[in-house]
Design a protein around this motif. Structure first.
Motif, mmCIF file in Angstrom:
data_model
loop_
_atom_site.group_PDB
_atom_site.id
_atom_site.type_symbol
_atom_site.label_atom_id
_atom_site.label_comp_id
_atom_site.label_asym_id
_atom_site.label_seq_id
_atom_site.Cartn_x
_atom_site.Cartn_y
_atom_site.Cartn_z
ATOM 1 N N ALA A 145 26.770 42.467 -2.189
ATOM 2 C CA ALA A 145 27.418 42.726 -0.906
ATOM 3 C C ALA A 145 26.510 43.603 -0.058
ATOM 4 C CB ALA A 145 28.773 43.402 -1.115
ATOM 5 N N CYS A 146 26.342 43.230 1.195
ATOM 6 C CA CYS A 146 25.416 43.931 2.079
ATOM 7 C C CYS A 146 26.185 44.710 3.139
ATOM 8 C CB CYS A 146 24.494 42.917 2.732
ATOM 9 S SG CYS A 146 23.121 43.645 3.613
ATOM 10 N N THR A 147 25.842 46.005 3.295
ATOM 11 C CA THR A 147 26.492 46.880 4.259
ATOM 12 C C THR A 147 25.438 47.526 5.165
ATOM 13 O OG1 THR A 147 26.383 48.853 2.861
ATOM 14 C CG2 THR A 147 28.282 47.398 2.548
ATOM 15 N N GLY A 148 25.925 48.239 6.196
ATOM 16 C CA GLY A 148 24.999 48.963 7.064
ATOM 17 C C GLY A 148 24.674 48.204 8.336
ATOM 18 N N ALA A 149 23.430 48.362 8.818
ATOM 19 C CA ALA A 149 23.045 47.791 10.110
ATOM 20 C C ALA A 149 21.537 47.618 10.181
ATOM 21 C CB ALA A 149 23.502 48.720 11.246
ATOM 22 N N GLY A 150 21.113 46.685 11.037
ATOM 23 C CA GLY A 150 19.697 46.578 11.348
ATOM 24 C C GLY A 150 18.885 45.739 10.393
ATOM 25 N N GLY A 151 19.501 44.707 9.813
ATOM 26 C CA GLY A 151 18.725 43.839 8.928
ATOM 27 C C GLY A 151 19.538 43.171 7.839
ATOM 28 N N LYS A 152 20.865 43.290 7.875
ATOM 29 C CA LYS A 152 21.696 42.713 6.823
ATOM 30 C C LYS A 152 21.517 41.195 6.724
ATOM 31 C CE LYS A 152 25.765 43.948 8.164
ATOM 32 N NZ LYS A 152 25.383 44.493 9.495
ATOM 33 N N THR A 153 21.582 40.517 7.865
ATOM 34 C CA THR A 153 21.500 39.063 7.840
ATOM 35 C C THR A 153 20.117 38.607 7.395
ATOM 36 O OG1 THR A 153 23.179 38.904 9.577
ATOM 37 C CG2 THR A 153 21.838 36.963 9.172
ATOM 38 N N SER A 154 19.074 39.285 7.847
ATOM 39 C CA SER A 154 17.714 38.948 7.401
ATOM 40 C C SER A 154 17.583 39.118 5.888
ATOM 41 C CB SER A 154 16.683 39.823 8.116
ATOM 42 O OG SER A 154 16.605 39.496 9.481
ATOM 43 N N LEU A 155 18.178 40.183 5.363
ATOM 44 C CA LEU A 155 18.161 40.398 3.920
ATOM 45 C C LEU A 155 18.801 39.221 3.196
ATOM 46 C CD1 LEU A 155 17.985 42.019 1.266
ATOM 47 C CD2 LEU A 155 20.097 43.175 1.960
ATOM 48 N N LEU A 156 19.972 38.808 3.650
ATOM 49 C CA LEU A 156 20.669 37.716 2.983
ATOM 50 C C LEU A 156 19.940 36.388 3.159
ATOM 51 C CD1 LEU A 156 24.407 38.574 3.725
ATOM 52 C CD2 LEU A 156 22.984 39.225 1.777
ATOM 53 N N GLN A 157 19.374 36.146 4.333
ATOM 54 C CA GLN A 157 18.614 34.912 4.550
ATOM 55 C C GLN A 157 17.393 34.848 3.638
ATOM 56 O OE1 GLN A 157 17.951 35.336 8.790
ATOM 57 N NE2 GLN A 157 19.510 33.807 9.282
ATOM 58 N N THR A 158 16.708 35.975 3.492
ATOM 59 C CA THR A 158 15.533 36.008 2.616
ATOM 60 C C THR A 158 15.929 35.814 1.163
ATOM 61 O OG1 THR A 158 14.352 37.478 4.148
ATOM 62 C CG2 THR A 158 13.573 37.414 1.867
ATOM 63 N N LEU A 159 16.971 36.501 0.717
ATOM 64 C CA LEU A 159 17.425 36.349 -0.670
ATOM 65 C C LEU A 159 17.905 34.936 -0.941
ATOM 66 C CD1 LEU A 159 19.334 39.705 -1.275
ATOM 67 C CD2 LEU A 159 17.091 39.045 -2.168
ATOM 68 N N ALA A 160 18.564 34.319 0.039
ATOM 69 C CA ALA A 160 19.021 32.942 -0.144
ATOM 70 C C ALA A 160 17.832 32.000 -0.327
ATOM 71 C CB ALA A 160 19.863 32.510 1.051
ATOM 72 N N LYS A 161 16.797 32.220 0.466
ATOM 73 C CA LYS A 161 15.592 31.395 0.358
ATOM 74 C C LYS A 161 14.915 31.599 -0.999
ATOM 75 C CE LYS A 161 11.035 30.823 2.519
ATOM 76 N NZ LYS A 161 10.149 31.333 3.619
ATOM 77 N N GLU A 162 14.750 32.855 -1.401
ATOM 78 C CA GLU A 162 14.072 33.148 -2.671
ATOM 79 C C GLU A 162 14.906 32.693 -3.859
ATOM 80 O OE1 GLU A 162 11.737 37.163 -1.053
ATOM 81 O OE2 GLU A 162 13.391 37.342 -2.480
ATOM 82 N N GLY A 163 16.212 32.962 -3.804
ATOM 83 C CA GLY A 163 17.067 32.640 -4.932
ATOM 84 C C GLY A 163 17.176 31.161 -5.178
ATOM 85 N N SER A 164 17.380 30.389 -4.122
ATOM 86 C CA SER A 164 17.583 28.957 -4.296
ATOM 87 C C SER A 164 16.322 28.241 -4.760
ATOM 88 C CB SER A 164 18.087 28.338 -2.991
ATOM 89 O OG SER A 164 17.166 28.561 -1.938
ATOM 90 N N SER A 165 15.150 28.826 -4.476
ATOM 91 C CA SER A 165 13.905 28.171 -4.859
ATOM 92 C C SER A 165 13.374 28.635 -6.214
ATOM 93 C CB SER A 165 12.830 28.412 -3.796
ATOM 94 O OG SER A 165 12.540 29.793 -3.670
ATOM 95 N N CYS A 166 13.776 29.838 -6.655
ATOM 96 C CA CYS A 166 13.152 30.397 -7.865
ATOM 97 C C CYS A 166 14.130 30.887 -8.934
ATOM 98 C CB CYS A 166 12.252 31.578 -7.484
ATOM 99 S SG CYS A 166 10.929 31.188 -6.340
ATOM 100 N N TYR A 167 15.371 31.168 -8.592
ATOM 101 C CA TYR A 167 16.212 31.891 -9.532
ATOM 102 C C TYR A 167 17.537 31.182 -9.801
ATOM 103 C CZ TYR A 167 12.726 35.428 -8.422
ATOM 104 O OH TYR A 167 11.541 36.089 -8.243
ATOM 105 N N PHE A 168 18.593 31.530 -9.060
ATOM 106 C CA PHE A 168 19.916 30.978 -9.309
ATOM 107 C C PHE A 168 20.401 30.210 -8.077
ATOM 108 C CE2 PHE A 168 20.082 35.443 -11.125
ATOM 109 C CZ PHE A 168 19.612 35.068 -12.373
ATOM 110 N N PRO A 169 21.342 29.281 -8.259
ATOM 111 C CA PRO A 169 22.008 28.695 -7.087
ATOM 112 C C PRO A 169 22.659 29.795 -6.264
ATOM 113 C CG PRO A 169 22.573 27.497 -9.088
ATOM 114 C CD PRO A 169 21.849 28.731 -9.524
ATOM 115 N N VAL A 170 22.633 29.643 -4.962
ATOM 116 C CA VAL A 170 23.103 30.692 -4.060
ATOM 117 C C VAL A 170 24.306 30.213 -3.258
ATOM 118 C CG1 VAL A 170 22.493 31.967 -1.957
ATOM 119 C CG2 VAL A 170 20.901 31.885 -3.872
#
Length: 251
Positions: free
Chosen positions: A16-41
């Motif tokens: 779960a992502c909280t705060g401000a100033g980059g939450k969506t970028s964090l989730l977009q990056t993790l979604a890209k990395e996770g789906s290509s290398c780790y677990f289904p997202v």
């Protein structure tokens, strides 16, 4: 090291992502990395997101748990990542109840849920209102975000969401310039960005090019000065799907 590794997501669960100033970028990056290398997202939110931010995931739009969950399962079965929102109003997507995400995680134990659990109206920093953030009960990692581009800026609505709450939290007047130790204080305070957090806490400082080495050092010292259960602080740069870690500080 990529962002997934910096956060140390070793087992599927809910981030779960909280705060401000980059939450969506964090989730977009993790979604890209996770789906290509780790677990289904599975990407979702308990608050609001812009549709264009998740459009590539062909989000399921449903206000019925059984329908949404079955469509998520069908999409995951094709080997692609998935996203789910409750409804859409123009370019705004409304989130699903946190309890639904708990149920969804239990039904998909091999998938990583990435949840935007806080709103900030595109500001750089924030303090949460009484009803924020909205974090699923079974969350395994809470990632709190603040953007260093607010350093040296006056504390007002141009850089801060709910500046009056930040003012109270920091004992700082509106209009005063934000300093390095203020970032540590917003992370450590019981009414700060980790309020009601669950699981392991990871603090991300985005917009790294806006801070000097001395300012970064002051924030890390501030985090270490007061005993807390924040596991790690990560300094990042980049936005959208291209956020990357520059430094990792174990606390």
């Amino acid at each position: 090291m990529n962002l997934w590794e910096a956060i140390s997501i070793e087992q599927p669960g809910i981030l779960a992502c909280t705060g401000a100033g980059g939450k969506t970028s964090l989730l977009q990056t993790l979604a890209k990395e996770g789906s290509s290398c780790y677990f289904p997202v599975i990407l979702s939110t308990t608050t609001k997101m812009f549709f264009h931010q998740i459009e590539k995931f062909m989000p399921i739009i449903s206000n019925d748990y059984e329908i949404g969950a079955s469509r998520i399962a069908a999409q995951l079965a094709t080997g692609t990542s998935a996203a789910w929102v409750n409804s859409r109003e123009g370019d705004k997507c409304l989130g699903v109840p946190a309890l639904w995400l708990d149920r969804l995680a239990a039904a998909n134990p091999s998938s990583q849920l990435l949840v935007e659990a806080d709103g900030a109206r595109s500001r750089l920093i924030k303090a949460p209102a009484a009803y924020e953030p909205v974090i699923p009960f079974s969350t395994t990692i809470t990632a709190g975000v603040l953007n260093l581009q607010a350093l040296g800026q006056p504390l007002d609505e141009r850089v801060a969401h709910r500046p009056e709450l930040i003012s109270s939290l920091l004992n700082k007047s509106l209009g005063e310039k934000l300093e390095a130790l203020d970032f540590a204080a917003i992370a450590l305070h019981e009414q700060g960005i980790f309020k009601t957090s669950r699981g392991r806490k990871v603090f991300l400082l985005t917009g790294a090019d806006a801070a000097s080495p001395d300012q970064i050092a002051a924030i890390i010292q501030g985090l270490r000065r007061k005993p807390a259960d924040i596991y790690r602080c990560i300094l990042t740069e980049g936005y959208g799907e291209n956020m990357r870690p520059l430094e990792v500080y174990d606390l």
